[in-house]
Write a protein that holds these residues in place. Structure first.
Motif, PDB file in Angstrom:
ATOM      1  N   GLY A  46      49.456  31.539  46.805  1.00 18.04           N
ATOM      2  CA  GLY A  46      50.019  32.647  47.277  1.00 18.04           C
ATOM      3  C   GLY A  46      49.938  33.769  46.262  1.00 18.04           C
ATOM      4  N   LEU A  47      50.265  33.528  44.901  1.00 15.39           N
ATOM      5  CA  LEU A  47      50.555  34.403  43.799  1.00 15.39           C
ATOM      6  C   LEU A  47      49.106  35.189  43.684  1.00 15.39           C
ATOM      7  CD1 LEU A  47      52.651  32.164  41.356  1.00 15.39           C
ATOM      8  CD2 LEU A  47      53.207  34.528  42.554  1.00 15.39           C
ATOM      9  N   THR A  48      48.118  34.194  43.481  1.00 15.55           N
ATOM     10  CA  THR A  48      46.618  34.717  43.583  1.00 15.55           C
ATOM     11  C   THR A  48      46.363  35.921  44.694  1.00 15.55           C
ATOM     12  OG1 THR A  48      46.049  32.689  42.510  1.00 15.55           O
ATOM     13  CG2 THR A  48      44.222  34.232  43.303  1.00 15.55           C
ATOM     14  N   ALA A  49      46.626  35.443  45.739  1.00 19.94           N
ATOM     15  CA  ALA A  49      46.596  36.518  46.911  1.00 19.94           C
ATOM     16  C   ALA A  49      47.573  37.781  46.530  1.00 19.94           C
ATOM     17  CB  ALA A  49      46.928  35.859  48.331  1.00 19.94           C
ATOM     18  N   LEU A  50      48.628  37.494  46.216  1.00 23.39           N
ATOM     19  CA  LEU A  50      49.568  38.559  45.948  1.00 23.39           C
ATOM     20  C   LEU A  50      48.711  39.539  44.749  1.00 23.39           C
ATOM     21  CD1 LEU A  50      52.214  40.232  46.571  1.00 23.39           C
ATOM     22  CD2 LEU A  50      53.178  38.780  44.712  1.00 23.39           C
ATOM     23  N   ILE A  51      48.458  38.789  43.952  1.00 23.72           N
ATOM     24  CA  ILE A  51      47.757  39.646  42.794  1.00 23.72           C
ATOM     25  C   ILE A  51      46.502  40.386  43.187  1.00 23.72           C
ATOM     26  CG2 ILE A  51      46.632  39.485  40.578  1.00 23.72           C
ATOM     27  CD1 ILE A  51      48.190  36.972  39.908  1.00 23.72           C
ATOM     28  N   VAL A  52      45.601  40.087  44.215  1.00 23.47           N
ATOM     29  CA  VAL A  52      44.587  40.710  44.508  1.00 23.47           C
ATOM     30  C   VAL A  52      45.097  41.877  45.602  1.00 23.47           C
ATOM     31  CG1 VAL A  52      42.677  40.431  46.103  1.00 23.47           C
ATOM     32  CG2 VAL A  52      43.132  38.433  44.689  1.00 23.47           C
ATOM     33  N   CYS A  54      47.894  43.483  45.224  1.00 26.29           N
ATOM     34  CA  CYS A  54      48.512  44.425  44.642  1.00 26.29           C
ATOM     35  C   CYS A  54      47.100  45.362  43.841  1.00 26.29           C
ATOM     36  CB  CYS A  54      49.574  43.945  43.513  1.00 26.29           C
ATOM     37  SG  CYS A  54      51.030  43.395  44.319  1.00 26.29           S
ATOM     38  N   ALA A  55      46.447  44.622  43.557  1.00 24.38           N
ATOM     39  CA  ALA A  55      45.212  45.279  42.686  1.00 24.38           C
ATOM     40  C   ALA A  55      44.547  46.243  43.663  1.00 24.38           C
ATOM     41  CB  ALA A  55      44.271  44.326  42.439  1.00 24.38           C
ATOM     42  N   VAL A  56      44.364  45.663  44.892  1.00 30.13           N
ATOM     43  CA  VAL A  56      43.905  46.620  45.883  1.00 30.13           C
ATOM     44  C   VAL A  56      44.497  47.944  46.107  1.00 30.13           C
ATOM     45  CG1 VAL A  56      42.880  46.916  48.263  1.00 30.13           C
ATOM     46  CG2 VAL A  56      42.349  44.736  47.107  1.00 30.13           C
ATOM     47  N   ALA A  58      46.837  49.182  44.434  1.00 31.18           N
ATOM     48  CA  ALA A  58      46.719  50.099  43.213  1.00 31.18           C
ATOM     49  C   ALA A  58      45.498  50.835  43.033  1.00 31.18           C
ATOM     50  CB  ALA A  58      46.821  49.459  41.739  1.00 31.18           C
ATOM     51  N   ARG A  59      44.317  50.445  43.383  1.00 33.54           N
ATOM     52  CA  ARG A  59      43.172  50.916  43.275  1.00 33.54           C
ATOM     53  C   ARG A  59      43.137  52.091  44.561  1.00 33.54           C
ATOM     54  NH1 ARG A  59      38.734  52.135  40.130  1.00 33.54           N
ATOM     55  NH2 ARG A  59      36.982  52.201  41.045  1.00 33.54           N
ATOM     56  N   ILE A  60      43.523  51.660  45.604  1.00 34.66           N
ATOM     57  CA  ILE A  60      43.300  52.692  46.884  1.00 34.66           C
ATOM     58  C   ILE A  60      44.311  54.064  46.617  1.00 34.66           C
ATOM     59  CG2 ILE A  60      43.507  52.944  49.174  1.00 34.66           C
ATOM     60  CD1 ILE A  60      42.464  49.955  49.768  1.00 34.66           C
ATOM     61  N   TRP A  61      45.672  53.631  46.353  1.00 33.77           N
ATOM     62  CA  TRP A  61      46.558  54.678  45.977  1.00 33.77           C
ATOM     63  C   TRP A  61      47.144  54.553  44.669  1.00 33.77           C
ATOM     64  CZ3 TRP A  61      47.314  51.105  50.418  1.00 33.77           C
ATOM     65  CH2 TRP A  61      46.893  51.816  51.885  1.00 33.77           C
ATOM     66  N   PRO A  62      46.453  55.167  43.735  1.00 40.38           N
ATOM     67  CA  PRO A  62      46.976  55.182  42.209  1.00 40.38           C
ATOM     68  C   PRO A  62      48.021  55.970  41.953  1.00 40.38           C
ATOM     69  CG  PRO A  62      45.064  56.659  42.685  1.00 40.38           C
ATOM     70  CD  PRO A  62      45.129  55.899  43.857  1.00 40.38           C
ATOM     71  N   TRP A  63      48.730  56.788  43.040  1.00 38.20           N
ATOM     72  CA  TRP A  63      49.788  57.162  42.861  1.00 38.20           C
ATOM     73  C   TRP A  63      51.158  56.495  44.055  1.00 38.20           C
ATOM     74  CZ3 TRP A  63      45.268  59.183  44.870  1.00 38.20           C
ATOM     75  CH2 TRP A  63      45.372  59.334  46.321  1.00 38.20           C
ATOM     76  N   GLY A  64      52.263  57.229  43.792  1.00 42.12           N
ATOM     77  CA  GLY A  64      53.177  56.687  44.732  1.00 42.12           C
ATOM     78  C   GLY A  64      53.298  55.173  44.680  1.00 42.12           C
ATOM     79  N   ILE A  65      53.200  54.533  45.614  1.00 42.12           N
ATOM     80  CA  ILE A  65      53.384  53.021  45.590  1.00 42.12           C
ATOM     81  C   ILE A  65      52.139  52.262  44.579  1.00 42.12           C
ATOM     82  CG2 ILE A  65      54.405  53.066  47.782  1.00 42.12           C
ATOM     83  CD1 ILE A  65      51.879  51.578  48.985  1.00 42.12           C
ATOM     84  N   GLY A  66      51.410  52.917  44.160  1.00 46.32           N
ATOM     85  CA  GLY A  66      50.399  52.016  43.490  1.00 46.32           C
ATOM     86  C   GLY A  66      51.014  51.711  42.065  1.00 46.32           C
ATOM     87  N   PRO A  67      51.711  52.391  41.321  1.00 47.51           N
ATOM     88  CA  PRO A  67      52.287  51.889  40.154  1.00 47.51           C
ATOM     89  C   PRO A  67      53.243  50.688  40.421  1.00 47.51           C
ATOM     90  CG  PRO A  67      52.241  54.252  39.844  1.00 47.51           C
ATOM     91  CD  PRO A  67      51.634  53.773  41.223  1.00 47.51           C
ATOM     92  N   ILE A  72      54.446  44.653  40.289  1.00 48.09           N
ATOM     93  CA  ILE A  72      54.520  43.560  41.026  1.00 48.09           C
ATOM     94  C   ILE A  72      53.211  42.495  40.854  1.00 48.09           C
ATOM     95  CG2 ILE A  72      54.704  42.354  43.377  1.00 48.09           C
ATOM     96  CD1 ILE A  72      55.953  45.205  44.408  1.00 48.09           C
ATOM     97  N   GLY A  73      52.145  43.177  40.835  1.00 45.39           N
ATOM     98  CA  GLY A  73      50.919  42.192  40.339  1.00 45.39           C
ATOM     99  C   GLY A  73      51.187  41.659  39.068  1.00 45.39           C
ATOM    100  N   LEU A  74      51.507  42.510  37.999  1.00 47.20           N
ATOM    101  CA  LEU A  74      51.524  41.851  36.695  1.00 47.20           C
ATOM    102  C   LEU A  74      52.868  40.766  36.684  1.00 47.20           C
ATOM    103  CD1 LEU A  74      51.551  45.218  34.818  1.00 47.20           C
ATOM    104  CD2 LEU A  74      49.878  43.360  34.481  1.00 47.20           C
TER     105      LEU A  74
END
Length: 683
Positions: A46-52, A54-56, A58-67, A72-74
């Motif tokens: 589950g943690l691995t899925a959450l990391i993926v 969150c990375a997606v 952050a990539r798609i929306w680098p602003w707003g909810i991206g950070p 959360i991914g970190l």
């Protein structure tokens, strides 16, 4: 409206996400160590899925909810990283008490708290113990007559020793030696009182060549500089503190100069900084090289290589590795034409250290090193920016070096004070004075002379810089002894609640990274931490994991049930209480009554009896007749009467140390095992 402002603020910080990454990554690591049960495979999936995910995001929306997704991914990555590391270092742990022959190869030599020589052995052989149950690395303290062995790295030795698995905390929530030993691969600890014998000399080869060279250099240094002077020199050059006397170490600790012994950021920074400047200066004198090559970058490469050699020579422990990563990160910044001393470099160093050794986050060395480094970089960066203003006050050139030493000592001391007080329960009131008198000597004389000794030793002249180093070392030792002897040199601090240090760390990061008025937010975690620490309440009753020692809190401090024995638990309890007394003084306090072997204490309407000595198990019935709780250092030999609450060695072996809170004729029980949870290192 508030949410909108919050998102705007996050967007403003997006360009500095690297600065914030250690906070979120460290929060995940801290969360892992704070869990009460070991995460299962589905949790890690589950943690691995959450990391993926969150990375997606952050990539798609680098602003707003991206950070936010990045944060959360970190955190999820930190939990996963710590768990992976805990499983990776897993080694067998001795699950029973062993007495018998032990064979092994010496891989480390140091000293125990009782000042006995202590050996760490690998390639271990135990009599009639299967490989699946046999610890692969053990640590044994040498007591008694040990004149038959001169320990050296790489020797294979034999001895007869008492061994057991690493012990848990001496009180619920206390320092967890089990966890530390787990991550260092130590599966058993113990002692011997019979002579250790040499089976074979160190084998030739490169496996332990650096360790043997380290030991040889240490012996050479002590030969040139005898006594405590040579022991200090050996400690700062090779990390070998085995020859340091206990009184000198205590004086250095009381004067806040113990950090000079540990090969950490200060030593690594002084060494590599000196080599960097010296190399750059020498290359600049060679006109053909200075005009054709980037001598600044060449000097940075030489400094990195020298730091790597110093790391290997010092034994490669985690503290020195952390220091090397910090300075290497800064010199790499020079190679890429970036500012060496910046918060970005500190953040990168923290990320690298936590990736390699996530368990270091809980260690005082990590916390104090990065607290001091972050504070120094932030403060001197602020001062640098201030001096760009023509209206700003500037100190005279002749006073700037001295002023820099004063500021750095004050800032580093202030930044590390909460962590030092929390871990060591001690505050040095004159530590600033001691550091002002010692650190300049360390940087201007001792470290340059150490480098010069290394350069001249191949031609047989290394002894000359060492001799010149002697008076400077004697000065530092003299300062330590003078400052530690002053009235009120140290103050004792009780151990804080678990939440205090994380709050202090968060407050420090907020104060460093937030800008303008937002920086005042840092006062909130600082205030909460101060309030929690000021309201801390120590357990009224503490019982050791063997049942051999009981401590009850009185108006004069904690009273102990015996004057000797189980000294580690006794001193740990007193230190955590913020009590400077020794065990004999604590035993003399009014708290226990009765004769030896049957000590009685009354607290809040409840009565406790502590039975010790031969035949203690036969006296349970009599003790139960007049006590609400009976603590027994041995095993029960007769059935306990109905209604008698009994804690014996067998029961305490399952629960670990116990804290009791009297409550109108009964006791509320808190155990170390329940506090530590079901983790890999507690099983």
């Amino acid at each position: 409206m508030l949410v909108h402002k919050f998102l705007i603020r996050i967007e403003e910080e997006r360009g500095r996400l690297l600065h914030w990454a250690p906070l979120f990554m460290g929060s995940g690591i801290g969360l892992y160590f704070g869990l009460m049960t070991e995460p299962t495979v589905p949790v890690y999936v589950g943690l691995t899925a959450l990391i993926v995910i969150c990375a997606v995001i952050a990539r798609i929306w680098p602003w707003g909810i991206g950070p936010l997704a990045t944060a959360i991914g970190l955190m999820a990555f930190g939990v996963s990283l710590a768990g992976a590391r805990a499983h990776y270092v897993a080694e067998p742990v001795l699950g029973f008490r062993y007495y018998g022959p032990v064979e092994g190869r010496i891989v480390n030599i140091d000293r125990s708290q009782s000042d006995a020589v202590r050996l760490t052995l690998d390639q271990v052989r135990l009599d009639d113990v299967s490989p699946a149950s046999r610890a692969t690395m053990v640590r044994v303290s040498l007591h008694g007559d040990q004149r038959f062995l001169d320990p050296a790295i790489g020797q294979r030795i034999a001895l007869t020793a008492h061994l057991s698995g690493p012990n848990g905390p001496v009180e619920p929530g206390g320092f967890d030696f089990q966890r530390m030993a787990w991550f260092r691969g130590i599966g058993a600890v113990g002692y011997t009182r019979v002579p250790a014998l040499l089976l074979s000399p160190p084998e030739p080869g490169v496996n332990l060549a650096v360790s043997r060279m380290r030991q040889a250099i240490s012996a050479w240094v002590r030969g040139v500089l005898p006594g405590e002077t040579g022991a200090f020199a050996a400690a700062i050059t090779t990390g070998d503190r085995s020859a340091m006397g206990r009184p000198t170490i205590e004086a250095l600790r009381a004067s806040n100069l113990a950090h000079l012994l540990a090969i950490s950021g200060l030593h690594m920074g002084l060494l590599t900084g000196f080599i960097f400047q010296a190399t750059r200066m020498l290359l600049s004198l060679w006109q053909g090289v200075a005009l054709r090559f980037p001598i600044k970058k060449l000097a940075a490469c030489v400094a990195i290589l020298s730091g790597g050699f110093y790391l290997a020579l010092s034994g490669g422990n985690i503290a020195t590795e952390r220091a090397f990563i910090m300075v290497a990160t800064m010199f790499v910044a020079i190679l890429f034409d970036r500012r060496a001393l910046s918060l970005r470099a500190v953040a990168m160093a923290a990320i690298i250290v936590m990736t390699l050794h996530p368990e270091a986050l809980a260690e005082p060395g990590f916390q104090m090193s990065f607290a001091a480094t972050t504070a120094l970089v932030a403060v001197f960066g602020w001062l640098r920016d201030r001096t760009r203003d023509d209206r700003a006050w500037r100190a005279p050139k002749w006073a700037r070096p001295a002023l820099a030493v004063v500021i750095s000592s004050f800032v580093a001391g202030l930044a590390t004070a909460p962590f030092g007080a929390a871990h060591f329960n001690q505050v040095s009131h004159f530590g600033l004075l001691a550091n002002l008198l010692s650190v300049p000597v360390m940087g201007a004389l001792i470290m340059p002379l150490a480098v010069l000794a290394a350069l001249l030793s191949p031609i047989g002249l290394g002894w000359l810089p060492l001799k010149l180093m002697g008076p400077a070392i004697d000065w530092i030792i003299g300062v330590a002894r003078f400052v530690s002897s002053l009235d009120g040199a140290t103050g004792q601090i009780p151990a804080p609640p678990d939440a205090v240090l994380p709050l202090v760390a968060v407050g420090g990061i907020f104060a460093t990274l937030l800008k303008s008025r937002a920086r005042w937010v840092s006062l909130v975690p600082f205030a909460i931490a101060t309030l929690l620490w000021s309201q801390v309440t120590r357990p009224p009753v503490l019982i050791s994991a063997t049942g051999g020692l009981v401590g009850v809190m009185t108006k004069d401090g904690r009273a102990l049930s015996k004057p000797r024995g189980e000294s580690f638990a006794a001193l740990s309890w007193l230190e955590n209480d913020g009590d400077p007394a020794d065990q004999e003084t604590a035993f003399a306090r009014t708290g226990f009554t009765g004769a030896k072997g049957k000590m009685r204490a009354a607290l809040a309407g409840a009565t406790l009896i502590h039975l010790t000595g031969r035949g203690a198990g036969d006296r349970v019935t009599d003790a139960c007749a007049s006590a609400d709780l009976v603590v027994l250092s041995g095993k029960v030999t007769i059935p306990a009467p109905p209604g008698c609450v009994l804690l014996d060695r067998a029961g305490l072996a399952k629960t670990g140390a116990v804290a009791l809170w009297p409550d109108t004729g009964r006791f509320i029980v808190e155990t170390a095992r329940a506090k530590s949870g079901d983790r890999l290192w507690t099983r």
